[in-house]
Design an enzyme around this catalytic site. Structure first.
Site, mmCIF file in Angstrom:
data_model
loop_
_atom_site.group_PDB
_atom_site.id
_atom_site.type_symbol
_atom_site.label_atom_id
_atom_site.label_comp_id
_atom_site.label_asym_id
_atom_site.label_seq_id
_atom_site.Cartn_x
_atom_site.Cartn_y
_atom_site.Cartn_z
ATOM 1 N N GLU A 143 10.284 -1.897 22.481
ATOM 2 C CA GLU A 143 10.825 -2.240 21.173
ATOM 3 C C GLU A 143 12.353 -2.228 21.148
ATOM 4 O O GLU A 143 12.988 -1.341 21.709
ATOM 5 C CB GLU A 143 10.292 -1.281 20.106
ATOM 6 C CG GLU A 143 8.780 -1.310 19.937
ATOM 7 C CD GLU A 143 8.261 -2.647 19.441
ATOM 8 O OE1 GLU A 143 9.058 -3.450 18.920
ATOM 9 O OE2 GLU A 143 7.043 -2.887 19.580
ATOM 10 N N HIS B 253 5.287 -0.077 22.878
ATOM 11 C CA HIS B 253 3.927 -0.362 22.436
ATOM 12 C C HIS B 253 3.080 -0.809 23.622
ATOM 13 O O HIS B 253 3.563 -1.537 24.496
ATOM 14 C CB HIS B 253 3.924 -1.468 21.378
ATOM 15 C CG HIS B 253 3.955 -0.963 19.979
ATOM 16 N ND1 HIS B 253 4.936 -1.304 19.062
ATOM 17 C CD2 HIS B 253 3.107 -0.134 19.312
ATOM 18 C CE1 HIS B 253 4.689 -0.704 17.905
ATOM 19 N NE2 HIS B 253 3.589 0.004 18.027
ATOM 20 N N CYS C 88 4.247 3.870 13.778
ATOM 21 C CA CYS C 88 5.040 3.651 14.993
ATOM 22 C C CYS C 88 6.505 3.377 14.653
ATOM 23 O O CYS C 88 7.417 3.979 15.232
ATOM 24 C CB CYS C 88 4.457 2.500 15.809
ATOM 25 S SG CYS C 88 2.905 2.891 16.639
#
Length: 214
Positions: free
Chosen positions: A80, A166, A143
């Site tokens: 991310e 992820h 998350c």
């Protein structure tokens, strides 16, 4: 000895397992250079997840912190880029909370960018034949809540790198979701080991394409 903190989540959304914890717990005690990996399981709960994460950071004073979460439907390991300052839950968390358009940190900045060498991590995974990419959104569920809160927590700790990864479903989960992609446990574990090593050893990111058109 220095520490690397890696977290995974408990199951949520009706699942009986969460691949993030199933894989992360296997990294406990691993050493990279002079760093020992310490793992923690976080609840899939707004607020409580950050309380436990922040306590672990204060306890361990880690050099690197990487939170890992499940992204069912994604086909590869996704590192991310950014966490945004909003909780907007499509489903309730494991305590039944469902915040909508609520700031994670009131008066905090709109977003925090990962301080990990995200493109170098992706490149290193791909070099080993593991599908990986940079992701432009961590969602707006727990998350993202954890990613933003983590980066806010370490914002003044210039010696600490942090971010979020992820991972797809495991095969045993995908069997219950027709057509859903999955990735084997050992492949995900190898990817996370690569990610930790690059995060620890790489002082700055590489200049490589990692963007998206939509």
């Amino acid at each position: 000895m220095r520490h690397i903190l890696v977290t995974g989540f408990e199951p949520f959304g009706g699942e009986t397992l969460n691949p993030s914890w199933e894989v992360v717990k296997q990294l406990e005690g691993m050493t990279i250079d002079d760093c020992r990996v310490v793992t923690r399981q976080l609840p899939c709960v707004f607020g409580e997840s950050l309380t436990l994460l922040n306590s672990a950071i204060d306890e361990l004073n880690p050099t690197v912190v990487i939170a890992v979460g499940q992204a069912g439907g994604r086909v590869d390991i996704t590192v991310e880029r950014v966490g945004i300052n909003v909780d907007d839950a499509r489903i309730p968390d494991n305590r039944g909370q469902q915040p909508i358009d609520v700031a994670i940190v009131p008066d905090g900045p709109a977003a925090w960018f990962s301080s990990l060498p995200i493109k170098a991590m992706v490149a290193a995974m791909r070099e080993k034949g593991i599908p990986a990419s940079v992701s432009q959104t961590a969602g707006t569920f727990v998350c993202n809540h954890v990613m933003y809160g983590l980066l806010h927590k370490i914002r003044e700790r210039t010696n600490v790198k942090g971010g979020f990864i992820h991972i797809p479903y495991l095969p045993e989960q995908a069997a219950a979701h027709a057509g859903a992609p999955s990735m084997a446990t050992q492949t995900v574990k190898a990817a996370l080991e690569i990610a930790l090593t690059v995060a620890l050893r790489q002082s700055s990111d590489i200049n490589a394409v990692g963007g998206a058109t939509h």
